[in-house]
Motif scaffolding. Structure first.
Motif, PDB file in Angstrom:
ATOM      1  N   GLY A  83       0.814  -1.207   0.000  1.00  0.00           N
ATOM      2  CA  GLY A  83       0.000   0.000   0.000  1.00  0.00           C
ATOM      3  C   GLY A  83       0.845   1.253   0.000  1.00  0.00           C
ATOM      4  N   ALA A  84       0.525   2.184  -0.868  1.00  0.00           N
ATOM      5  CA  ALA A  84       1.199   3.478  -0.901  1.00  0.00           C
ATOM      6  C   ALA A  84       0.570   4.374   0.159  1.00  0.00           C
ATOM      7  CB  ALA A  84       1.058   4.107  -2.285  1.00  0.00           C
ATOM      8  N   VAL A  85       1.404   4.960   1.017  1.00  0.00           N
ATOM      9  CA  VAL A  85       0.910   5.760   2.140  1.00  0.00           C
ATOM     10  C   VAL A  85       1.259   7.230   1.913  1.00  0.00           C
ATOM     11  CG1 VAL A  85       0.941   6.091   4.635  1.00  0.00           C
ATOM     12  CG2 VAL A  85       1.231   3.787   3.680  1.00  0.00           C
ATOM     13  N   THR A  86       0.240   8.080   1.946  1.00  0.00           N
ATOM     14  CA  THR A  86       0.412   9.520   1.794  1.00  0.00           C
ATOM     15  C   THR A  86      -0.461  10.237   2.822  1.00  0.00           C
ATOM     16  OG1 THR A  86      -1.431   9.818   0.236  1.00  0.00           O
ATOM     17  CG2 THR A  86       0.726   9.252  -0.701  1.00  0.00           C
ATOM     18  N   ASP A  87      -0.313  11.565   2.882  1.00  0.00           N
ATOM     19  CA  ASP A  87      -1.248  12.357   3.667  1.00  0.00           C
ATOM     20  C   ASP A  87      -2.650  12.211   3.097  1.00  0.00           C
ATOM     21  OD1 ASP A  87       0.535  13.514   5.490  1.00  0.00           O
ATOM     22  OD2 ASP A  87       1.053  15.134   4.108  1.00  0.00           O
ATOM     23  N   MET A  88      -3.646  12.249   3.978  1.00  0.00           N
ATOM     24  CA  MET A  88      -5.033  12.404   3.549  1.00  0.00           C
ATOM     25  C   MET A  88      -5.311  13.896   3.442  1.00  0.00           C
ATOM     26  SD  MET A  88      -7.295   9.842   3.110  1.00  0.00           S
ATOM     27  CE  MET A  88      -8.809  10.648   3.583  1.00  0.00           C
ATOM     28  N   ILE A  89      -5.924  14.314   2.361  1.00  0.00           N
ATOM     29  CA  ILE A  89      -6.333  15.715   2.234  1.00  0.00           C
ATOM     30  C   ILE A  89      -7.790  15.794   2.686  1.00  0.00           C
ATOM     31  CG2 ILE A  89      -6.521  17.708   0.717  1.00  0.00           C
ATOM     32  CD1 ILE A  89      -3.659  16.610   1.162  1.00  0.00           C
ATOM     33  N   LEU A  90      -8.002  16.432   3.830  1.00  0.00           N
ATOM     34  CA  LEU A  90      -9.307  16.442   4.479  1.00  0.00           C
ATOM     35  C   LEU A  90      -9.964  17.806   4.374  1.00  0.00           C
ATOM     36  CD1 LEU A  90      -8.196  14.561   7.726  1.00  0.00           C
ATOM     37  CD2 LEU A  90      -9.317  13.575   5.714  1.00  0.00           C
ATOM     38  N   ASP A  91     -11.306  17.818   4.409  1.00  0.00           N
ATOM     39  CA  ASP A  91     -12.034  19.086   4.432  1.00  0.00           C
ATOM     40  C   ASP A  91     -12.176  19.579   5.871  1.00  0.00           C
ATOM     41  OD1 ASP A  91     -14.094  17.625   5.628  1.00  0.00           O
ATOM     42  OD2 ASP A  91     -15.351  17.565   3.832  1.00  0.00           O
ATOM     43  N   ALA A  92     -12.930  20.650   6.064  1.00  0.00           N
ATOM     44  CA  ALA A  92     -13.054  21.260   7.387  1.00  0.00           C
ATOM     45  C   ALA A  92     -13.746  20.345   8.392  1.00  0.00           C
ATOM     46  CB  ALA A  92     -13.817  22.581   7.277  1.00  0.00           C
ATOM     47  N   ARG A  93     -14.499  19.357   7.918  1.00  0.00           N
ATOM     48  CA  ARG A  93     -15.194  18.418   8.804  1.00  0.00           C
ATOM     49  C   ARG A  93     -14.363  17.189   9.118  1.00  0.00           C
ATOM     50  NH1 ARG A  93     -20.142  16.980   5.291  1.00  0.00           N
ATOM     51  NH2 ARG A  93     -18.410  16.858   3.824  1.00  0.00           N
ATOM     52  N   GLY A  94     -13.147  17.131   8.547  1.00  0.00           N
ATOM     53  CA  GLY A  94     -12.300  15.967   8.757  1.00  0.00           C
ATOM     54  C   GLY A  94     -12.621  14.817   7.828  1.00  0.00           C
ATOM     55  N   GLU A  95     -13.381  15.083   6.768  1.00  0.00           N
ATOM     56  CA  GLU A  95     -13.721  14.068   5.771  1.00  0.00           C
ATOM     57  C   GLU A  95     -12.842  14.243   4.536  1.00  0.00           C
ATOM     58  OE1 GLU A  95     -15.826  11.583   6.256  1.00  0.00           O
ATOM     59  OE2 GLU A  95     -16.205  12.345   8.284  1.00  0.00           O
ATOM     60  N   PRO A  96     -12.692  13.181   3.715  1.00  0.00           N
ATOM     61  CA  PRO A  96     -11.899  13.341   2.489  1.00  0.00           C
ATOM     62  C   PRO A  96     -12.401  14.507   1.643  1.00  0.00           C
ATOM     63  CG  PRO A  96     -12.375  11.024   2.886  1.00  0.00           C
ATOM     64  CD  PRO A  96     -13.158  11.784   3.898  1.00  0.00           C
ATOM     65  N   ALA A  97     -11.472  15.353   1.234  1.00  0.00           N
ATOM     66  CA  ALA A  97     -11.843  16.541   0.462  1.00  0.00           C
ATOM     67  C   ALA A  97     -12.484  16.138  -0.867  1.00  0.00           C
ATOM     68  CB  ALA A  97     -10.610  17.399   0.209  1.00  0.00           C
ATOM     69  N   PRO A  98     -13.450  16.930  -1.357  1.00  0.00           N
ATOM     70  CA  PRO A  98     -14.107  16.606  -2.624  1.00  0.00           C
ATOM     71  C   PRO A  98     -13.147  16.773  -3.802  1.00  0.00           C
ATOM     72  CG  PRO A  98     -14.780  18.775  -1.888  1.00  0.00           C
ATOM     73  CD  PRO A  98     -13.972  18.179  -0.778  1.00  0.00           C
ATOM     74  N   THR A  99     -13.414  16.050  -4.859  1.00  0.00           N
ATOM     75  CA  THR A  99     -12.585  16.176  -6.058  1.00  0.00           C
ATOM     76  C   THR A  99     -12.964  17.446  -6.821  1.00  0.00           C
ATOM     77  OG1 THR A  99     -14.115  14.957  -7.491  1.00  0.00           O
ATOM     78  CG2 THR A  99     -12.469  13.662  -6.267  1.00  0.00           C
ATOM     79  N   LEU A 100     -12.067  17.860  -7.683  1.00  0.00           N
ATOM     80  CA  LEU A 100     -12.362  19.003  -8.555  1.00  0.00           C
ATOM     81  C   LEU A 100     -13.563  18.692  -9.441  1.00  0.00           C
ATOM     82  CD1 LEU A 100     -11.717  21.766  -9.756  1.00  0.00           C
ATOM     83  CD2 LEU A 100     -10.019  20.646 -11.234  1.00  0.00           C
ATOM     84  N   ARG A 101     -13.682  17.451  -9.881  1.00  0.00           N
ATOM     85  CA  ARG A 101     -14.849  17.080 -10.695  1.00  0.00           C
ATOM     86  C   ARG A 101     -16.139  17.319  -9.912  1.00  0.00           C
ATOM     87  NH1 ARG A 101     -14.984  11.280 -13.385  1.00  0.00           N
ATOM     88  NH2 ARG A 101     -13.966  12.418 -15.075  1.00  0.00           N
ATOM     89  N   GLN A 102     -16.173  16.906  -8.661  1.00  0.00           N
ATOM     90  CA  GLN A 102     -17.363  17.117  -7.843  1.00  0.00           C
ATOM     91  C   GLN A 102     -17.657  18.601  -7.681  1.00  0.00           C
ATOM     92  OE1 GLN A 102     -15.912  14.814  -4.494  1.00  0.00           O
ATOM     93  NE2 GLN A 102     -17.356  13.153  -4.901  1.00  0.00           N
ATOM     94  N   TYR A 103     -16.616  19.378  -7.470  1.00  0.00           N
ATOM     95  CA  TYR A 103     -16.818  20.823  -7.312  1.00  0.00           C
ATOM     96  C   TYR A 103     -17.365  21.429  -8.600  1.00  0.00           C
ATOM     97  CZ  TYR A 103     -16.107  25.645  -5.909  1.00  0.00           C
ATOM     98  OH  TYR A 103     -16.312  26.965  -5.591  1.00  0.00           O
ATOM     99  N   LEU A 104     -16.764  21.095  -9.727  1.00  0.00           N
ATOM    100  CA  LEU A 104     -17.228  21.657 -11.000  1.00  0.00           C
ATOM    101  C   LEU A 104     -18.666  21.259 -11.295  1.00  0.00           C
ATOM    102  CD1 LEU A 104     -14.043  21.008 -13.179  1.00  0.00           C
ATOM    103  CD2 LEU A 104     -14.835  23.223 -12.332  1.00  0.00           C
ATOM    104  N   ASN A 105     -19.021  20.032 -10.950  1.00  0.00           N
ATOM    105  CA  ASN A 105     -20.388  19.569 -11.200  1.00  0.00           C
ATOM    106  C   ASN A 105     -21.406  20.325 -10.360  1.00  0.00           C
ATOM    107  OD1 ASN A 105     -19.637  17.704 -13.119  1.00  0.00           O
ATOM    108  ND2 ASN A 105     -19.551  15.983 -11.696  1.00  0.00           N
ATOM    109  N   SER A 106     -21.004  20.757  -9.162  1.00  0.00           N
ATOM    110  CA  SER A 106     -21.962  21.435  -8.278  1.00  0.00           C
ATOM    111  C   SER A 106     -21.894  22.961  -8.377  1.00  0.00           C
ATOM    112  CB  SER A 106     -21.730  21.015  -6.820  1.00  0.00           C
ATOM    113  OG  SER A 106     -20.448  21.420  -6.379  1.00  0.00           O
ATOM    114  N   GLN A 107     -20.705  23.516  -8.610  1.00  0.00           N
ATOM    115  CA  GLN A 107     -20.533  24.970  -8.569  1.00  0.00           C
ATOM    116  C   GLN A 107     -20.100  25.575  -9.904  1.00  0.00           C
ATOM    117  OE1 GLN A 107     -21.395  26.526  -5.778  1.00  0.00           O
ATOM    118  NE2 GLN A 107     -21.747  24.561  -4.744  1.00  0.00           N
ATOM    119  N   GLY A 108     -19.623  24.731 -10.810  1.00  0.00           N
ATOM    120  CA  GLY A 108     -19.103  25.263 -12.063  1.00  0.00           C
ATOM    121  C   GLY A 108     -17.740  25.911 -11.873  1.00  0.00           C
TER     122      GLY A 108
END
Length: 221
Positions: free
Chosen positions: A96-121
């Motif tokens: 397994g490759a181990v890296t930092d988790m990039i988390l949002d303000a709630r401590g959950e995995p941060a959304p992808t750019l695709r998800q952001y573009l789909n919701s906010q443009g």
């Protein structure tokens, strides 16, 4: 040994499953799907098969990406848009490759750019974040493969959005010139950036034209 037997992946790609480290949820553990390397070898053209399964192992290729010249500089600014790398560790599901988790303000995995573009443009918050990411690539000469929106995640920091590259690090050049010479690195990075904006345009379209055709038409402009 990292025991993932009771863990559920928080994300999955075509080749790898992504888990939060069971002992340290600030870390991400990525493992290849069972049998995936063998499947990729079987589907590959004959001139790639001789390289063996290791060539198709995304963890080993990511390790090579983190070993590139740009990331050996020891500059903390390198990690403004990239998770830190902690190596490949043995897990109950294989290496397994181990890296930092990039988390949002709630401590959950941060959304992808695709998800952001789909919701906010491509709004007035994400556009400058993408520009800052591109400037970072240029300044540090970080080599990446094609910059696809699902391989970038979005996190708010100090009142503004920032992008992190979570997959696709390394060079896709046929010859290793960008890895050794600044002139070729600069040209290579500009091509990756141009494709990133083109892919963003496609993500925001109705996708009636398949990506490959959209890309070919866009690169002829």
């Amino acid at each position: 040994m990292i025991d993932l037997s009771d863990s559920t992946p928080f994300a999955s790609g075509g080749n790898r499953l992504c888990f939060r480290h069971p002992q340290d949820p600030a870390l991400c553990v990525k493992v290849m799907r069972p049998g995936r390397c063998a499947e990729l070898v079987a589907r590959a053209p004959w001139y790639k098969r001789w390289r063996g399964e290791s060539y198709f192992d995304d963890n080993l290729r990511e390790q090579q990406g983190y070993a590139q010249r740009a990331l050996r500089q020891g500059d903390d600014a390198l990690w403004r848009h990239l998770p830190r790398w902690y190596g490949i560790r043995e897990t109950s599901l294989g290496p397994g490759a181990v890296t930092d988790m990039i988390l949002d303000a709630r401590g959950e995995p941060a959304p992808t750019l695709r998800q952001y573009l789909n919701s906010q443009g491509l709004d007035d918050r994400i556009h400058p974040a993408m520009e800052r990411f591109c400037d970072w690539l240029r300044h540090h000469r970080v080599l990446t493969k094609n910059l696809i929106p699902h391989n970038l995640v979005v996190r708010e920091e100090k009142g503004q959005l920032e992008l992190y590259l979570i997959d696709g690090l390394g060079s896709a050049a046929f010859l290793p010139l960008p890895a050794h010479f600044d002139y070729f690195a600069d040209s290579y990075i500009e091509r990756r950036i141009a494709r990133m904006w083109l892919r963003t345009e496609w993500e925001l379209s109705d996708k009636s034209l398949p990506w490959r055709k959209f890309e070919a038409r866009g690169l002829k402009r």
